[in-house]
Scaffold this motif. Structure first.
Motif, short mmCIF file in Angstrom:
data_model
loop_
_atom_site.label_atom_id
_atom_site.label_comp_id
_atom_site.label_asym_id
_atom_site.label_seq_id
_atom_site.Cartn_x
_atom_site.Cartn_y
_atom_site.Cartn_z
N GLY A 1 -54.34 -21.55 -4.31
CA GLY A 1 -55.48 -21.07 -3.50
C GLY A 1 -55.08 -20.78 -2.07
O GLY A 1 -55.50 -19.79 -1.48
N ILE A 2 -54.22 -21.64 -1.50
CA ILE A 2 -53.76 -21.43 -0.12
C ILE A 2 -52.97 -20.12 -0.03
O ILE A 2 -53.17 -19.31 0.87
CB ILE A 2 -52.91 -22.62 0.37
CG1 ILE A 2 -53.80 -23.86 0.54
CG2 ILE A 2 -52.20 -22.30 1.68
CD1 ILE A 2 -53.06 -25.12 0.98
N ASP A 3 -52.10 -19.88 -1.01
CA ASP A 3 -51.31 -18.64 -1.00
C ASP A 3 -52.20 -17.40 -1.07
O ASP A 3 -51.85 -16.34 -0.56
CB ASP A 3 -50.32 -18.63 -2.17
CG ASP A 3 -49.08 -19.43 -1.84
OD1 ASP A 3 -48.83 -19.66 -0.65
OD2 ASP A 3 -48.36 -19.83 -2.77
N GLY B 1 -54.95 -26.92 -5.41
CA GLY B 1 -55.37 -25.89 -4.46
C GLY B 1 -54.22 -25.20 -3.77
O GLY B 1 -54.42 -24.40 -2.86
N ARG B 2 -52.99 -25.47 -4.20
CA ARG B 2 -51.82 -24.89 -3.52
C ARG B 2 -51.74 -23.38 -3.71
O ARG B 2 -51.43 -22.64 -2.76
CB ARG B 2 -50.53 -25.56 -4.03
CG ARG B 2 -49.27 -25.14 -3.32
CD ARG B 2 -49.39 -25.41 -1.81
NE ARG B 2 -48.29 -24.77 -1.08
CZ ARG B 2 -48.25 -23.49 -0.78
NH1 ARG B 2 -49.24 -22.69 -1.13
NH2 ARG B 2 -47.23 -22.99 -0.09
N GLY C 1 -55.14 -17.28 0.23
CA GLY C 1 -56.07 -17.30 1.35
C GLY C 1 -57.49 -17.65 0.95
O GLY C 1 -58.44 -17.22 1.58
N VAL C 2 -57.62 -18.42 -0.11
CA VAL C 2 -58.95 -18.80 -0.58
C VAL C 2 -59.52 -19.86 0.36
O VAL C 2 -58.84 -20.82 0.70
CB VAL C 2 -58.86 -19.37 -2.01
CG1 VAL C 2 -60.20 -19.96 -2.44
CG2 VAL C 2 -58.42 -18.29 -2.98
#
Lengths: 181, 140
Positions: free
Chosen positions: A133-135, A130-131, A137-138
């Motif tokens: 995804g963080i970038d 999920g890293r 903004g998920v």
């Protein structure tokens, strides 16, 4: 005499303000959707294992120079099953290349999902941690991004996609130059 | 005395059971203190009315992990908050930055306080001018 109407006027103003805050709910919009700070900015770069050939990688470099749709999906996500039919149709229509970001999932489960329901994606990037995804903004799958040929994020939708949402939010960006969206 | 002690033990145990963040604390107590302050300041976008400290959502867990990593790598608190705003928007912070559109949420309460204060001052001033009667107000 007129001062007796002051409370009524204040009540009216408060009503109008509060009611306008409820507009989105009354229109049935997804009130959890937040404006993405990513829109208008360069798409965050990533390079991740490919879901279909995990020894290869796939990333933002693969859709540079052309408009692309990046759909964030997961096997545990109900909305992703809901929009799957639309994504299959969109991909078959050839309007725009569709890529997937398989988010917070396991490789075997994701591969099974695709094998059972069909693969609308040119390829999916596997983001098990999920890293990435963080970038991007998920915060809740499904999320769908439209990326321009120059690599800027043009639009984002939270929740299941449909042709209605496609026409309203995404299609105008892909209209040929000259035709006003 | 014994029942008091067991009550105390229950209360203390209950608070550890409530903690959602079950990860090992950071080695440096100073970093741990900053970490605990930061996770109370950042919203879990998945649940929207919980901080990432209070949310059991996996996104909150991932963000806590990310914050720990950044703290260890030497990022400042401001850089970490900016990291969140850049990705999730102004709504990600419980006290949004006072700039652009978010200025409204900082200014409006001050304006209302000022208006209310003026209103109150006006009433008090008027009442101070009133003669003091012993009998009930006849309703002027």
């Amino acid at each position: 005499m007129w001062k007796y109407f002051i409370p009524l006027i204040i009540f009216g103003l408060v009503f109008v303000v509060l009611r306008s805050g409820m507009n989105d709910i009354m229109e049935g919009k997804n009130v959890n959707e937040l404006p993405s700070p990513l829109i208008g900015r360069a798409a965050p770069e990533f390079e991740l294992p490919s879901l279909n050939n995990p020894e290869n990688t796939i990333g933002t470099a693969d859709f540079a120079g052309k408009p692309a749709v990046l759909n964030v999906w997961a096997t545990w996500c109900v909305g992703c099953r809901q929009e799957h039919g639309f994504l299959m149709e969109l991909s078959q229509s050839g309007t725009v290349p569709v890529y997937g970001l398989n988010w917070k999932d396991t490789l075997p489960e994701a591969q099974q999902f695709i094998a059972q329901l069909g693969d609308p994606y040119i390829d999916s990037a596997f983001d098990g941690s999920g890293r990435v995804g963080i970038d991007w903004g998920v915060y809740g799958a499904p999320e769908t991004f439209l990326i321009g040929p120059d690599g800027t994020v043009l639009e984002k939708h939270l929740g299941p996609m449909s042709w209605g949402i496609w026409q309203e939010k995404f299609a105008p960006y892909l209209a040929p130059a000259g035709a006003n969206p | 005395m014994k029942s008091l002690l067991s009550l105390l033990a229950m209360v203390l145990l209950a608070s550890t059971a409530l903690a959602i963040d079950a990860d090992e604390p950071l080695e440096d107590p100073e970093l741990q203190a900053r970490y605990e302050k930061l996770i109370e300041e950042i919203r879990c976008l998945k649940c929207q009315n919980a901080t990432i400290k209070d949310s059991p959502a996996f996104l909150a867990t991932d963000l806590r992990k990310e914050i720990k990593r950044m703290l260890v790598e030497g990022y400042t608190d401001d850089q970490i908050l900016d990291f969140m705003v850049e990705r999730y928007g102004d709504f990600a912070l419980y006290s949004p930055r006072a700039r652009g559109k978010t200025l409204v949420v900082w200014i409006v309460p001050a304006v209302f306080l000022l208006l209310g204060g003026l209103f109150l001052a006006n009433i008090v001033r008027r009442r101070m001018k009133m003669p003091i009667h012993d009998e009930p107000d006849s309703g002027s």
